[in-house]
Design a protein around this motif. Structure first.
Motif, PDB file in Angstrom:
ATOM      1  N   TYR A 264      44.800 -32.043   6.198  1.00  0.00           N
ATOM      2  CA  TYR A 264      46.382 -31.671   6.347  1.00  0.00           C
ATOM      3  C   TYR A 264      46.847 -31.642   7.727  1.00  0.00           C
ATOM      4  N   SER A 265      45.804 -31.929   8.755  1.00  0.00           N
ATOM      5  CA  SER A 265      46.374 -31.953  10.128  1.00  0.00           C
ATOM      6  C   SER A 265      45.774 -33.169  10.872  1.00  0.00           C
ATOM      7  N   ASP A 266      46.640 -33.434  12.011  1.00  0.00           N
ATOM      8  CA  ASP A 266      46.300 -34.862  12.648  1.00  0.00           C
ATOM      9  C   ASP A 266      45.240 -34.460  13.830  1.00  0.00           C
ATOM     10  N   LYS A 267      44.695 -33.369  13.541  1.00  0.00           N
ATOM     11  CA  LYS A 267      43.516 -33.091  14.636  1.00  0.00           C
ATOM     12  C   LYS A 267      42.329 -34.010  14.536  1.00  0.00           C
ATOM     13  N   ASN A 268      41.674 -34.262  15.642  1.00  0.00           N
ATOM     14  CA  ASN A 268      40.523 -35.248  15.661  1.00  0.00           C
ATOM     15  C   ASN A 268      39.305 -34.325  15.403  1.00  0.00           C
TER      16      ASN A 268
ATOM     17  N   LYS B  45      37.476 -37.504   6.494  1.00  0.00           N
ATOM     18  CA  LYS B  45      39.068 -37.746   6.888  1.00  0.00           C
ATOM     19  C   LYS B  45      39.572 -38.892   6.327  1.00  0.00           C
ATOM     20  N   LYS B  46      38.897 -40.196   6.535  1.00  0.00           N
ATOM     21  CA  LYS B  46      39.230 -41.233   6.278  1.00  0.00           C
ATOM     22  C   LYS B  46      39.420 -41.417   4.896  1.00  0.00           C
TER      23      LYS B  46
ATOM     24  N   SER C  44      42.151 -39.533   3.277  1.00  0.00           N
ATOM     25  CA  SER C  44      43.363 -39.889   3.632  1.00  0.00           C
ATOM     26  C   SER C  44      43.987 -41.066   2.778  1.00  0.00           C
TER      27      SER C  44
END
Length: 279
Positions: A237-241, A273-274, A277
């Motif tokens: 839910y975030s754009d954090k790396n 994450k990939k 998404s």
């Protein structure tokens, strides 16, 4: 009746059921599930953690995943069953979270009694929820969460003045629940069982023995599972790396965090994450 919402992306589940089919009865033995059970049409006897509880007609009980639950007479009941990933993975106010007034760690699950006005309100909420289960679109999950939160807010208001403040308890079940609550509060900064043992004035060995006796995960598994749950939330839910997520769950070294995450999920955090998404 068994209406099911599942999200592969979030690994989340919400079920609305009356326990009148074999698959729904299996939910009682499912691990990691919160259960809200309403004696809508009849009083029923429940066995919770080995103790008999009579749920009177019009009453609602709130059980955590730690409660061992048996129901012999299931007709007349309606229930919502959900896992942490469906509701607790999101950010919520303390009072309506999975460690709020309704799931606060008592050895006796809290019960609310609905008056005539509240019975109508609960009927309406369950009807809206049932209708939402039949609506398959990209915002279905969010709508169901909104309805669940509304139900929890109303229930919290009803029970807020009837429950005692949770103290650190001495019984096996209460000690385990208090441990879960402390992990919820400190998992970002405390990753060792010894940290929580100190807060509970117990030795790590004593904690492990209590967990074993109630058939729960080990104390270390509880910590690790909560860290993984939060890491998944941040990755989804975030754009954090990955480095930022690692820092967000208390790891100073992204490489160490990546090894930890892969060990518990089989995927490196970047790949997780990939994959999510793309769903």
């Amino acid at each position: 009746m068994k209406l099911v919402y599942k999200s592969l992306k979030e690994e989340s589940t919400l079920v609305l059921t009356n326990f009148n089919c074999a698959p729904s009865q299996e939910l009682l033995a499912s691990s990691g599930m919160y259960k809200i059970i309403w004696a809508r049409d009849a009083s029923r006897e429940l066995l919770i953690d080995g103790y008999k509880i009579t749920l009177q007609k019009g009453q609602v009980i709130f059980c955590t995943p730690l409660n061992i639950l048996e129901i012999k007479q299931r007709d007349g009941l309606v229930a919502l069953v959900f896992n942490r990933e469906f509701y607790c993975i999101r950010e919520h106010d303390d009072e309506v979270s999975c460690n709020g007034f309704l799931f606060y760690g008592s050895s006796e699950p809290p019960v609310i009694t609905l008056d005539e006005k509240e019975l109508k309100s609960f009927d309406a909420m369950f009807l809206m929820m049932r209708e939402e289960f039949e609506t398959r679109d990209h915002i279905q999950g969010e709508m169901l969460r909104v309805l669940l939160k509304r139900l929890l807010i109303k229930s919290s208001r009803l029970i807020k003045n009837t429950i005692p403040a949770p103290d650190i308890a001495t019984s096996q079940y209460d000690l385990v629940r208090q441990y879960h609550i402390l992990v919820e509060q400190h998992f970002r900064s405390k990753h060792k069982v010894a940290d929580y043992a100190g807060l509970l004035f117990k030795s790590p060995k004593t904690l492990s023995n209590h967990f074993k006796q109630v058939g729960e995960k080990t104390p270390l598994q509880v910590i690790n599972d909560r860290i993984i749950l939060e890491a998944k939330r941040l990755l989804i839910y975030s754009d954090k790396n990955v480095e930022e997520v690692a820092y967000g769950v208390g790891f100073n070294d992204a490489g160490h965090f990546s090894k930890f995450f892969k060990k518990h999920t089989t995927l490196p955090p970047g790949m997780f994450k990939k994959t999510k998404s793309s769903l």
